[in-house]
Every structure is written in structure tokens, then in C-alpha cells.
Design an enzyme around this catalytic site. Sequence first.
Site, PDB file in Angstrom:
ATOM      1  N   SER A  30      10.609  -5.018  -3.868  1.00 37.44           N
ATOM      2  CA  SER A  30      11.095  -3.705  -3.061  1.00 37.44           C
ATOM      3  C   SER A  30      12.597  -4.031  -2.796  1.00 37.44           C
ATOM      4  O   SER A  30      13.015  -4.858  -2.351  1.00 37.44           O
ATOM      5  CB  SER A  30      10.509  -3.237  -1.865  1.00 37.44           C
ATOM      6  OG  SER A  30       8.974  -2.970  -2.146  1.00 37.44           O
ATOM      7  N   HIS A  61      10.531   1.457  -6.473  1.00 39.74           N
ATOM      8  CA  HIS A  61      10.006   0.828  -7.571  1.00 39.74           C
ATOM      9  C   HIS A  61      10.012   1.891  -8.992  1.00 39.74           C
ATOM     10  O   HIS A  61       9.361   2.770  -8.922  1.00 39.74           O
ATOM     11  CB  HIS A  61       8.506   0.125  -7.374  1.00 39.74           C
ATOM     12  CG  HIS A  61       8.613  -0.934  -6.471  1.00 39.74           C
ATOM     13  ND1 HIS A  61       8.042  -2.085  -6.736  1.00 39.74           N
ATOM     14  CD2 HIS A  61       8.486  -0.863  -4.941  1.00 39.74           C
ATOM     15  CE1 HIS A  61       8.074  -2.807  -5.792  1.00 39.74           C
ATOM     16  NE2 HIS A  61       8.238  -2.055  -4.515  1.00 39.74           N
ATOM     17  N   HIS A  83       0.787  -2.005  -6.318  1.00 42.78           N
ATOM     18  CA  HIS A  83       0.326  -2.897  -4.871  1.00 42.78           C
ATOM     19  C   HIS A  83      -1.147  -2.473  -4.633  1.00 42.78           C
ATOM     20  O   HIS A  83      -1.720  -1.337  -5.182  1.00 42.78           O
ATOM     21  CB  HIS A  83       1.287  -2.388  -3.907  1.00 42.78           C
ATOM     22  CG  HIS A  83       2.657  -2.725  -3.976  1.00 42.78           C
ATOM     23  ND1 HIS A  83       3.371  -1.998  -4.745  1.00 42.78           N
ATOM     24  CD2 HIS A  83       3.328  -3.725  -3.564  1.00 42.78           C
ATOM     25  CE1 HIS A  83       4.610  -2.282  -4.833  1.00 42.78           C
ATOM     26  NE2 HIS A  83       4.664  -3.411  -3.924  1.00 42.78           N
ATOM     27  N   TYR A  85      -2.260  -1.566  -1.667  1.00 39.86           N
ATOM     28  CA  TYR A  85      -2.317  -0.394  -0.921  1.00 39.86           C
ATOM     29  C   TYR A  85      -2.099   1.056  -1.475  1.00 39.86           C
ATOM     30  O   TYR A  85      -2.221   1.972  -0.887  1.00 39.86           O
ATOM     31  CB  TYR A  85      -1.372  -0.508   0.236  1.00 39.86           C
ATOM     32  CG  TYR A  85       0.161  -0.565  -0.081  1.00 39.86           C
ATOM     33  CD1 TYR A  85       0.870   0.429  -0.597  1.00 39.86           C
ATOM     34  CD2 TYR A  85       0.815  -1.768  -0.253  1.00 39.86           C
ATOM     35  CE1 TYR A  85       2.223   0.268  -0.861  1.00 39.86           C
ATOM     36  CE2 TYR A  85       2.107  -2.045  -0.457  1.00 39.86           C
ATOM     37  CZ  TYR A  85       2.797  -0.933  -0.749  1.00 39.86           C
ATOM     38  OH  TYR A  85       4.190  -1.004  -1.161  1.00 39.86           O
ATOM     39  N   GLU A  86      -1.748   0.848  -2.743  1.00 35.33           N
ATOM     40  CA  GLU A  86      -1.584   2.326  -3.384  1.00 35.33           C
ATOM     41  C   GLU A  86      -2.945   2.875  -3.832  1.00 35.33           C
ATOM     42  O   GLU A  86      -2.811   4.123  -4.399  1.00 35.33           O
ATOM     43  CB  GLU A  86      -0.652   2.144  -4.743  1.00 35.33           C
ATOM     44  CG  GLU A  86       0.953   1.792  -4.337  1.00 35.33           C
ATOM     45  CD  GLU A  86       1.611   1.657  -5.506  1.00 35.33           C
ATOM     46  OE1 GLU A  86       1.874   2.327  -6.242  1.00 35.33           O
ATOM     47  OE2 GLU A  86       1.964   0.333  -5.778  1.00 35.33           O
ATOM     48  N   ALA A 113      10.057  -8.474  -1.140  1.00 40.93           N
ATOM     49  CA  ALA A 113      10.794  -8.451  -0.063  1.00 40.93           C
ATOM     50  C   ALA A 113       9.487  -8.951   1.074  1.00 40.93           C
ATOM     51  O   ALA A 113       8.379  -8.669   0.802  1.00 40.93           O
ATOM     52  CB  ALA A 113      10.972  -6.722   0.308  1.00 40.93           C
ATOM     53  N   MET A 211       3.291  -7.720   1.202  1.00 44.10           N
ATOM     54  CA  MET A 211       2.207  -7.014   0.597  1.00 44.10           C
ATOM     55  C   MET A 211       1.844  -6.989  -1.149  1.00 44.10           C
ATOM     56  O   MET A 211       1.415  -6.299  -1.551  1.00 44.10           O
ATOM     57  CB  MET A 211       2.044  -5.679   1.050  1.00 44.10           C
ATOM     58  CG  MET A 211       2.464  -5.398   2.350  1.00 44.10           C
ATOM     59  SD  MET A 211       2.541  -3.651   2.844  1.00 44.10           S
ATOM     60  CE  MET A 211       3.115  -4.040   4.553  1.00 44.10           C
ATOM     61  N   SER A 212       2.336  -8.281  -1.645  1.00 44.54           N
ATOM     62  CA  SER A 212       2.514  -8.335  -3.118  1.00 44.54           C
ATOM     63  C   SER A 212       2.601  -9.629  -3.531  1.00 44.54           C
ATOM     64  O   SER A 212       2.067 -10.558  -2.979  1.00 44.54           O
ATOM     65  CB  SER A 212       3.758  -7.762  -3.730  1.00 44.54           C
ATOM     66  OG  SER A 212       4.911  -8.341  -3.380  1.00 44.54           O
ATOM     67  N   ASN A 235      13.272  -8.661   7.089  1.00 39.16           N
ATOM     68  CA  ASN A 235      13.070  -8.372   8.490  1.00 39.16           C
ATOM     69  C   ASN A 235      12.419  -9.467   9.192  1.00 39.16           C
ATOM     70  O   ASN A 235      11.825 -10.289   8.449  1.00 39.16           O
ATOM     71  CB  ASN A 235      12.274  -7.097   8.786  1.00 39.16           C
ATOM     72  CG  ASN A 235      10.961  -7.315   8.285  1.00 39.16           C
ATOM     73  OD1 ASN A 235      10.843  -6.774   6.759  1.00 39.16           O
ATOM     74  ND2 ASN A 235       9.858  -7.743   8.682  1.00 39.16           N
ATOM     75  N   HIS A 247       9.770   1.055   6.198  1.00 38.42           N
ATOM     76  CA  HIS A 247      10.006   0.623   4.781  1.00 38.42           C
ATOM     77  C   HIS A 247      11.400   0.895   4.612  1.00 38.42           C
ATOM     78  O   HIS A 247      11.789   0.119   3.674  1.00 38.42           O
ATOM     79  CB  HIS A 247       9.165   1.439   3.897  1.00 38.42           C
ATOM     80  CG  HIS A 247       9.224   1.336   2.582  1.00 38.42           C
ATOM     81  ND1 HIS A 247       8.859  -0.034   1.999  1.00 38.42           N
ATOM     82  CD2 HIS A 247       9.624   2.055   1.371  1.00 38.42           C
ATOM     83  CE1 HIS A 247       8.881   0.069   0.561  1.00 38.42           C
ATOM     84  NE2 HIS A 247       9.362   1.181   0.316  1.00 38.42           N
TER      85      HIS A 247
END
Length: 279
Positions: A30, A61, A83, A85-86, A113, A211-212, A235, A247
Site C-alpha cells: 500500500s 493497489h 488480501h 480481508y477482501e 505497509a 495484513m499481507s 504508523n 487507511h
Amino acid sequence: MQKFNYDKAVAVIKQNHQGPFPKTALVLGSGLGRFGETMEIETVVDYGDIPDFPVSTVSGHSGRFLIGKASGLPLICMQGRMHLYEGYPASKLAIAIRTLRLLGVDTLILTNAAGSMHEDMGPGSLMLIEDHINFSGQNPLVGPNDQRFGDRFFDMSSAYDSELRKGLTEAAQSLGIGLHKGVYVQTMGPNFETPAEVRMFKQLGADAVGMSTVPECLVAQHAGMRVAGLSVITNLAAGIAKHALSHEETISEGSKATATTERLLNRFFADLNAKQMAG
């Protein structure tokens, strides 16, 4: 789930790019998509043009393969990833990496990220991934094993290749870029972690969270590929940061770190190309 037709996917990409195929691939996380624009691009293949290929639905993306060179090194770049979560089943996250493997890729560089669990590794920092923790509860290799790629049971003692890590470390030192080293933990998402979860992750030995990356590393290791991982810290994690996470911050801070990331990757690719040319 219907079995993915890798032969069709490989054929579509080869129809678009008929020259020699790169041995090295880069997955952009990201906010890092701009790196692809710095390449000497020869061929662009949209994920959507490949039959039944999963398409990224996340802002930041683009969803395409860029084939060309970076600092002289033949490279295929995934400008966007998929991902969990998609809503994709974990097995679908294997498709892109296995397609690359069938095209001849043997070295995979993963970027992401991530949120930092250390105040001295704040936004804009880079962290070399030395190992990972899979806290997603998912594994893309669950189910019938495809023996074309590897044995069902495989070793993960050296998930991130020591020579590639050494190369990234030396590239950072030569440029005067600070490069932290640590353990990356993957969660399912899409929500950011709670402060309690972050405290737990720290106790487990993690240094950054995202998350990846872990699914791709697992698939690549199963297929006998060399893997390196680089986290761009966007962050401080929940409970350490003094504000709510978003995000938008991930994309913004990832973009700010792009110039440093580009310098590091380009030096690393130039060095890798020199080593390959030397035999």
C-alpha cells in the site's frame, strides 16, 4: 472452488510479453505503487485480462503486472496485491505467486505497509523482515497439495533468505539509509489491531504488524523460491500512536517514504544485477 487454470494465465502473460522472462519479482504494498512507474517498462498486463485471476479491490493497489527492468535488473512487478480481508479464500492468494513461479521467477521481494510497535521505529522507517508470525488463522496451502510446486510439508526455518537480507542491508548502508530489522506479524484485518492485541504481539516477539505478505511468503517457500521482505512503517500501532489509525494515513505515509524505498530497492536491484552478470 473451481481449480485455477495456470496454463491459461501463463499463456496470456506470454502472449503479451514474448521476450525473456525476468527471474525476479517485486510485490508492492500500500502506497508504494509509484515505484513501478520508475521502471523501464516493456509490458503491462492487467490482472483483469487474465482469466479468473483475482483482482485487487483496495485503494493504492493498481492491479497489474509491470514487466521490464529496474536499475538494469530484469524485473516483473506486481503493482497491487490481494488480501484476505477482501473476502478471497486463502487459496486464491496463491494464484499470483504460483503463476510467477511457472513463468520462471525464482526470487521474490515482498514489500508492505506496516504499523510499528516501537516508538523509535516511527512513520517513514524501513524494516527488513527477518521472520514472521502468521496470526491470520489462514494458510493459502490448505487443501489438496499441488505437487508441481512442492511437497505438502516444507521447512520454514529460513523463510526470508539470508543472502537477500544481506544484500538489502549492504544497499542501505551504502546509501546511509537506516534499516531496522525485526519480526512481522500478519493479522486478518480489515480493522486495525486493538492496543491489547499490540501488547500481546510485542510479548510474542513481533516488531511490526500488517495484513499481507505472509501468504505470499508461504506460497513462494513451498515452491522453492528465495524470499526477502521489507516493511515500510506508516504508523505507530494502536496504543502506541496518540491518534486514531486510518487507511488514509497508511497511503499518505507510505507515499512519503516512497523516495527512500525507491533508492534502496534500486541500489539493491543494481547490486543483484551485477552479481547475476558476474555469474
